[in-house]
Structures are given as C-alpha cells and as structure tokens.
Design a protein around this motif. Structure first.
Motif, mmCIF file in Angstrom:
data_model
loop_
_atom_site.group_PDB
_atom_site.id
_atom_site.type_symbol
_atom_site.label_atom_id
_atom_site.label_comp_id
_atom_site.label_asym_id
_atom_site.label_seq_id
_atom_site.Cartn_x
_atom_site.Cartn_y
_atom_site.Cartn_z
ATOM 1 N N ALA A 78 0.834 -1.204 0.000
ATOM 2 C CA ALA A 78 0.000 0.000 0.000
ATOM 3 C C ALA A 78 0.871 1.257 0.000
ATOM 4 C CB ALA A 78 -0.920 -0.010 1.219
ATOM 5 N N MET A 79 1.944 1.236 0.768
ATOM 6 C CA MET A 79 2.848 2.384 0.761
ATOM 7 C C MET A 79 3.504 2.547 -0.608
ATOM 8 S SD MET A 79 4.696 2.318 4.491
ATOM 9 C CE MET A 79 5.477 3.889 4.107
ATOM 10 N N ASP A 80 3.898 1.443 -1.224
ATOM 11 C CA ASP A 80 4.510 1.488 -2.552
ATOM 12 C C ASP A 80 3.588 2.164 -3.562
ATOM 13 O OD1 ASP A 80 6.613 0.445 -4.531
ATOM 14 O OD2 ASP A 80 4.782 -0.468 -5.320
ATOM 15 N N SER A 81 2.287 1.989 -3.391
ATOM 16 C CA SER A 81 1.327 2.567 -4.336
ATOM 17 C C SER A 81 1.034 4.035 -4.064
ATOM 18 C CB SER A 81 0.011 1.779 -4.292
ATOM 19 O OG SER A 81 -0.674 1.969 -3.058
ATOM 20 N N VAL A 82 1.427 4.534 -2.891
ATOM 21 C CA VAL A 82 1.073 5.899 -2.495
ATOM 22 C C VAL A 82 2.271 6.842 -2.483
ATOM 23 C CG1 VAL A 82 0.208 7.313 -0.581
ATOM 24 C CG2 VAL A 82 -0.957 5.184 -1.189
ATOM 25 N N VAL A 83 3.425 6.376 -1.977
ATOM 26 C CA VAL A 83 4.558 7.297 -1.820
ATOM 27 C C VAL A 83 5.099 7.701 -3.185
ATOM 28 C CG1 VAL A 83 5.156 6.274 0.397
ATOM 29 C CG2 VAL A 83 6.322 5.500 -1.655
ATOM 30 N N GLY A 84 5.665 8.879 -3.244
ATOM 31 C CA GLY A 84 6.254 9.380 -4.482
ATOM 32 C C GLY A 84 7.740 9.120 -4.538
ATOM 33 N N ASP A 85 8.320 9.368 -5.704
ATOM 34 C CA ASP A 85 9.757 9.150 -5.878
ATOM 35 C C ASP A 85 10.580 10.001 -4.927
ATOM 36 O OD1 ASP A 85 8.834 7.575 -7.890
ATOM 37 O OD2 ASP A 85 9.818 8.660 -9.528
ATOM 38 N N GLU A 86 10.054 11.171 -4.574
ATOM 39 C CA GLU A 86 10.820 12.088 -3.730
ATOM 40 C C GLU A 86 10.638 11.802 -2.241
ATOM 41 O OE1 GLU A 86 6.836 14.140 -4.580
ATOM 42 O OE2 GLU A 86 8.166 12.651 -5.478
ATOM 43 N N ALA A 126 -6.932 2.428 10.041
ATOM 44 C CA ALA A 126 -7.239 1.642 8.843
ATOM 45 C C ALA A 126 -7.365 0.180 9.242
ATOM 46 C CB ALA A 126 -6.140 1.808 7.801
ATOM 47 N N ALA A 127 -8.453 -0.462 8.820
ATOM 48 C CA ALA A 127 -8.694 -1.860 9.169
ATOM 49 C C ALA A 127 -8.500 -2.798 7.997
ATOM 50 C CB ALA A 127 -10.105 -2.025 9.739
ATOM 51 N N THR A 128 -8.567 -2.290 6.765
ATOM 52 C CA THR A 128 -8.441 -3.125 5.570
ATOM 53 C C THR A 128 -7.427 -2.504 4.621
ATOM 54 O OG1 THR A 128 -10.154 -1.960 4.313
ATOM 55 C CG2 THR A 128 -10.888 -3.742 5.786
ATOM 56 N N GLU A 155 -8.880 0.714 3.112
ATOM 57 C CA GLU A 155 -8.845 1.821 4.064
ATOM 58 C C GLU A 155 -7.411 2.309 4.286
ATOM 59 O OE1 GLU A 155 -10.725 0.600 7.642
ATOM 60 O OE2 GLU A 155 -12.727 0.387 6.741
ATOM 61 N N LEU A 156 -6.473 1.374 4.241
ATOM 62 C CA LEU A 156 -5.072 1.742 4.448
ATOM 63 C C LEU A 156 -4.581 2.656 3.338
ATOM 64 C CD1 LEU A 156 -2.386 1.517 5.948
ATOM 65 C CD2 LEU A 156 -1.961 -0.610 4.704
ATOM 66 N N ARG A 157 -4.869 2.306 2.087
ATOM 67 C CA ARG A 157 -4.435 3.155 0.981
ATOM 68 C C ARG A 157 -5.060 4.544 1.079
ATOM 69 N NH1 ARG A 157 -5.097 -1.685 -1.745
ATOM 70 N NH2 ARG A 157 -7.139 -1.056 -2.518
ATOM 71 N N GLU A 158 -6.315 4.610 1.461
ATOM 72 C CA GLU A 158 -6.980 5.905 1.617
ATOM 73 C C GLU A 158 -6.329 6.716 2.736
ATOM 74 O OE1 GLU A 158 -11.062 5.017 2.300
ATOM 75 O OE2 GLU A 158 -11.419 4.197 0.292
ATOM 76 N N ARG A 183 -0.131 18.613 8.456
ATOM 77 C CA ARG A 183 0.189 18.468 9.869
ATOM 78 C C ARG A 183 0.826 17.104 10.113
ATOM 79 N NH1 ARG A 183 -5.019 19.248 13.327
ATOM 80 N NH2 ARG A 183 -3.479 18.695 14.937
ATOM 81 N N PRO A 184 1.591 16.936 11.174
ATOM 82 C CA PRO A 184 2.127 15.612 11.513
ATOM 83 C C PRO A 184 0.987 14.611 11.680
ATOM 84 C CG PRO A 184 3.189 17.319 12.832
ATOM 85 C CD PRO A 184 2.061 17.979 12.114
ATOM 86 N N THR A 185 1.106 13.493 10.991
ATOM 87 C CA THR A 185 -0.020 12.567 10.875
ATOM 88 C C THR A 185 0.422 11.142 11.146
ATOM 89 O OG1 THR A 185 -1.041 14.015 9.219
ATOM 90 C CG2 THR A 185 -1.851 11.758 9.324
ATOM 91 N N CYS A 186 -0.459 10.374 11.780
ATOM 92 C CA CYS A 186 -0.210 8.959 12.073
ATOM 93 C C CYS A 186 -1.272 8.109 11.399
ATOM 94 C CB CYS A 186 -0.224 8.726 13.578
ATOM 95 S SG CYS A 186 -0.093 7.001 14.074
ATOM 96 N N VAL A 187 -0.829 7.044 10.721
ATOM 97 C CA VAL A 187 -1.730 6.035 10.166
ATOM 98 C C VAL A 187 -1.547 4.771 10.992
ATOM 99 C CG1 VAL A 187 -2.301 4.617 8.176
ATOM 100 C CG2 VAL A 187 -1.652 7.017 7.852
ATOM 101 N N TYR A 188 -2.612 4.330 11.629
ATOM 102 C CA TYR A 188 -2.569 3.167 12.515
ATOM 103 C C TYR A 188 -3.236 1.984 11.830
ATOM 104 C CZ TYR A 188 -3.712 0.159 16.517
ATOM 105 O OH TYR A 188 -3.840 -0.908 17.379
#
Length: 631
Positions: free
Chosen positions: A410-418, A559-561, A564-567, A577-582
């Motif tokens: 999921a992170m691979d699909s969201v993060v950018g090259d930078e 995120a439970a699924t 939801e995680l990708r979103e 703002r500083p953000t946490c994804v749990y």
C-alpha cells in the motif's frame, strides 16, 4: 592580536556558526542546528549562549538555530537522520546536562559511529574546579578523580575531549571539526563541558571565529591499485558488485549506474546501500545477504569476484560468512583502509565516486558475458513476481486485516519518488530489503548498522529538517513505538510535517520468530496478559496506540483493511500536519513474507532438556559447517 571576551559556551556557539564544509565546489554549514534538553549542567552555559546568540534573529535564521527535544537518545537519532540525508556534509549538535542526560546519549552515539555518520555531542560535566564535589548526579569513582559518566561516551565516539580550561576549547573544537568532516574518520564526536568552565570568560583571538571551510576530499585510487582492480574484474566470469552506504555518502549513484551500464556487472545492495542503483535498472538485483533477494543471494553463492563499494560487510551482508564461495575473491573500493582490506580483499582506498569513475574508465570495452546477463535477468523477473504477489492487496469483496507486506504494498502505491521511508528494527527491515522498489537514491532509509528500536520517529524529524521538500514516512511497529514516541510532541510543537505508519502486531514479531527458530519458543516476545502458568499467552493487552499518538497532538487515521489503508496513507501524504496512520496487521497471512534467502548466525544452546532447543542446535551445527574464512 585582537581579542573578544566571551564565556566558553558563547565562544563555542560562535565558533560552530562559522564552520563550513565544501565538496565539489558546493558549500554547506557544518553545524546546521543544536538540539537540546537543559538541566543544571548546561542551562547557564550553553543555554545562555544559545539564547544570547539568537537575539535579534528569527528561530530559523539564528547563528546556531535551536530545537527542543524530549529525549536525549532521540535527539541524537534526529541529528543522525539529518546527517545521512545531507550526505554527511552537514551535521547537528546535541547538548545535555550531566548525569542521565549525558548517559542517554550513548545509544545514539553508538548508532552514529557504527553507521559512520557525524554528530556533535555537547554534554555538560561536573565542576572542573571540584569545589562543590560531589555535585548532583555526579558518579564518584574511588580510584580516579577525573572520571565522570561522560566517560561512557569514549568507546562510542570517534573523538572525545573534556575541556577543563577555557583555552583548551581552541584545539578541542578544531579537532572536533576535523573528525566530523573527515569521511574516513567521522562518527560521534564528544566535547564534554564542565559546567563551571562553560560559564568562565576568556579573551579569545578573533581569528578563532573567522569563517573556516573544511574541504571534504575525494581521494583518487593509486594507479597500481586501480590497475590491479581492473585486472581482477577483467579476469572474472561471474562478478557481483555490492553497493554499501558509502555510495550514497559519496554521491556516487551516477558513477555506479555508469559502471553497470558499461560492464553489465549485476549490482546488489546492503541495507545502507539500497537505492544506489534504482530498482528498474537491468543490473539491479536487490538486497544481498540474510535479508536479500533470491537472485542476489544465488549470484553471491556462485560469484568468483565480489566488488564491495562503500560497505563494511556486516554479518547480515555475508550471511555470517556462509554466503560467498571459498573460491571467491574480493575487490573493495572504500574510503577507509580498515573496511577496504576486509575479507582478504584487493583494496582500492579511495572515494567511492572517484574509484568507480576511474574503474569504469579502465574497463572500457569490457563486459560480462551475455549468458550471465540473461541469467540474472531471469532471476530479476522471477523475484519481481514474488514482490508483486507479496504486495497484492486483498480483493475488495474480501476485507481483512492486511499483512505486513501488504502494508508495504500500500505504501509502494502511495509514496512518491521524492518521499523518504524510514525504518530501523524488527521484521520490517528484512521485508523492506527484500521487497521495496527504491525509485530514487534517498527514498530508502533503513538504519541497520545498529538496528536501533526507537530510531524512526526522531530520524524522520532530522530528515524532514534536512529536506523540507520531501514527504517523510516513519514506519514503526508497536514495540518500536513504545520505545521512543516522545518526539511526536516535538514534531507537533515545531510543525515538522512527518507521517508515522504505526503497525500493531502485539509484540516483537521478529524476535518471536527468531526465538522459535533457536529453541526459545517465543518466550517473552508477545504483548499479552500472563496465563495461568505464568507465561505471556493470554489475551492481547488493551493498549490503544492510536489514541496515544492522538493524545500527543498527531492527526490519526485508523485503517482496518487494505482499501482503508491506501486511503489513509493518501490522506496522510496530503496533510499539512504531523499525521499517524494506525493499522493492525494479520499475524497469519495467506501469503506470508518471503523467508530468509541466506543464513544468519545466532548461537543456539549446546545442551538443553527441551526438544525445540535440541532440534535448533542440530540445525545450527549444520548451517555453521558452511562458515568460511577469506584470506
């Protein structure tokens, strides 16, 4: 001689503000900022000097900007993350009081020195004059009056000095700057500052505060060493290059790509070197060693020449000296002779970029065989299918908790090259080393020299300060989070926009698996209530780490699924703002992470009454028989 009267602390701040590095014609501030927690050992010295030097300046434009930390170890981690992101050309300082403030620096100092990354430590110390003796927090040693707790920093520092008189600051500060800027010597540098000396005034020569430029050299290979290296490569049928962190520190990524383009030699990477050659280059075969890819490790097992560039060959890289064949020969390109001569290698002691450029020039017209290229090309394709399968999300019609590798997908699909992804300890470094597709040289930031739990969040602050244009992700498990979450408060206070991906698996998953393999049967590795027999096999503890992060001021997405995680990850990346994804992960996924492709030596009990331990010892002795020495 013109002089200026200042306290020792004021003089040190002014001196640090005037130091610069220069490489390839580009100048950088040597000490970008100072982290600090104040106590009786530094508040009236360095604390006063910092606030005085900042008068009339904005916080960011002060001669030596200040960052308020919450934990001394974490402040060092933040400074290390900063220095790594800046390719060791700029560093940060850390000041603490005496006592526990100083001893808390030790873990961070060891991490910096192990990873060859510069950080300046400025702990307070007991009174040099010894009038109030012992002072609060002083460790009294009956056999030595000149020992304080700061002496624990000696073995983990590349340079250590205790400034017992004002005038002693001049040589100490110059030596500190020398070591911080020397690519072959750098690491943690400690100047212990007795609290009375910090406040003493002295007439300083003004030239001590003149701007000084420390040129970071690029030593070139000696002609004889270069000729021997070229001869070794030309004579090899199955060469394999291993890129270490020195490739990044030297900014040698383009030189490495040119070498691969010319020679066709496959390139594997250590944890510190991953991303030196981007994942889609046809010569890139992924991580090597215990956490390596199948293709890289198979090439290592059959290599006749191993070319190490900027690596120190840890036991994970060599699979505890079981990975490379006894017939393999080694060619090491390294800025330090100590690392260059490891494994009985032909050593080219030089800057990584200069050495690669020279070796590429000496190999014009030489290329590995087409059969060899085709072989590792097929291996690359096969491993890419493994990555795709591990990253694949659950179908939307079958919602379930994601596996750890699906979190990475999921992170691979969201993060950018930078973007920069930071991790350090547990099972995630292994999954990342095997699976992550590094799309830019600095995207992959895994600290595995010291594998220090708690590194990720403060390091993310340092990276973000070093590269404010880059989105930064701290990827942490619940065990690591509980070690050192305090700098979330700093992120909120300073408005340092980092993203924390908090993965909950209720314990130490990595060590739990290792414990099972070595006869420990997962003892003491789960975060659960005690059972009737006194073990930890009861229900999971009712902790809510997402609520904890929110209580420290973070924006939190649960995120439970997989969907939801990708979103949630996309929302975090867009947040200001500083953000946490749990996310809570599946401990028994349908598609488990690829297992180790090579061994790692963790000693097993030679005698035991427990069957699991006896079986583990039998397997240990079988694997250990393959260990080799390279002479």
């Amino acid at each position: 001689m013109t002089t200026v009267r200042l306290t020792v602390a004021q003089a040190l701040v002014r001196f640090l503000a005037a130091q610069h590095t220069e490489r390839d014609g580009r100048r950088h501030r040597l000490i970008d900022a100072c982290w600090g927690i104040f106590g009786h050992g530094n508040v009236a010295g360095l604390g006063q000097a910092l606030v005085e030097s900042g008068q009339g300046w904005s916080a960011k434009e002060a001669p030596l900007p200040f960052h308020q930390g919450r934990n001394e170890q974490a402040m060092v981690h933040a400074a290390v993350g900063f220095a790594r992101q800046r390719n060791r050309l700029s560093a940060q300082a850390v000041t603490t009081s005496i006592g526990p403030g100083a001893t808390n620096l030790t873990t961070g100092a060891a991490l910096a020195t192990v990873n060859r990354l510069p950080v300046l430590l400025l702990p307070g110390d007991v009174f040099a004059g010894r009038a109030p003796d012992p002072v609060l927090q002083q460790l009294e040693v009956p056999y030595a009056g000149d020992v304080s707790v700061n002496d624990v920093l000696r073995p983990v520092s590349r340079y250590f000095d205790r400034v017992l008189r004002p005038e002693a600051l001049i040589p100490a500060a110059l030596q500190a700057a020398r070591v911080l800027t020397d690519p072959a010597e750098t690491g943690a540098v400690t100047l212990a500052l007795p609290q009375d000396v910090q406040t003493e005034a002295y007439d300083w020569p003004e030239e001590f505060f003149a701007e000084r430029v420390w040129r970071v050299p690029r030593p070139v290979p000696e002609p004889e060493a270069l000729a021997a290296a070229a001869e070794a490569v030309r004579g090899a049928r199955r060469p394999l290059l291993i890129a270490g962190g020195g490739v990044h520190h030297s900014e040698a990524e383009d030189a490495l790509r040119a070498f691969a383009d010319v020679t066709g030699v496959p390139v594997a990477a250590t944890q510190a070197g991953k991303g030196a050659l981007l994942h889609d280059h046809p010569c890139e075969v992924g991580g090597v060693g215990h956490t390596g890819t199948a293709v890289a490790d198979e090439l290592a097992r059959t290599a006749d020449l191993v070319i190490g560039v900027g690596t120190r060959y840890t036991d994970f890289t060599t699979a505890s000296h079981t990975l490379f064949p006894s017939t393999a020969r080694f060619l090491n390109l390294n800025i330090t002779a100590f690392d260059g001569h490891k494994l009985g290698a032909t050593a080219v002691v030089a800057d990584a970029r200069a050495a690669l450029e020279a070796l590429t020039g000496a190999l014009r017209g030489h290329r590995v065989s087409p059969d060899y290229e085709a072989e590792y090309g097929r291996g690359r394709q096969a491993w890419e299918r493994t990555v795709t399968e591990a990253f694949a999300p659950h179908p939307s019609d079958a919602p379930a908790r994601p596996s750890q590798t699906q979190v990475l997908g999921a992170m691979d699909s969201v993060v950018g090259d930078e973007d920069v992804v930071i991790n350090a300890a547990g099972s995630m470094p292994g999954d990342l080393h095997k699976l992550w597709r590094a799309r830019s040289p600095r995207q992959y930031h895994v600290e595995y020299g010291f594998s220090c739990m708690g590194y990720e969040i403060p390091a993310a602050l340092g990276v973000r300060l070093a590269a404010p244009e880059c989105p930064v992700w701290a990827l942490v498990g619940d065990g690591t989070y509980l070690m050192l979450p305090t700098e979330l408060v700093t992120a909120v206070q300073e408005g340092i926009n980092i993203n924390v991906v908090l993965v909950q698996n209720h314990g130490y998953a990595s060590i739990g698996g290792l414990s099972e393999q070595t006869g420990g049967e997962r003892f003491g590795t789960a975060y659960r209530f005690r059972d009737a027999e006194g073990g930890y096999t009861g229900a999971p503890l009712p902790v809510d780490l997402a609520a904890n992060a929110a209580s420290l001021g973070m924006v939190v997405h649960r995120a439970a699924t997989c969907d939801e995680l990708r979103e949630a990850l996309a929302a975090a990346r867009a947040s200001e703002r500083p953000t946490c994804v749990y996310v809570e992960t599946d401990p028994d996924p349908a598609v488990p992470a690829p297992g180790p492709q090579a061994w790692w030596d963790v000693a097993v009990a030679e005698t035991s009454q427990r069957p699991a331990a006896r079986r583990a010892r039998t397997e240990y002795e079988r694997q250990r028989a393959d260990r080799r020495r390279y002479l």
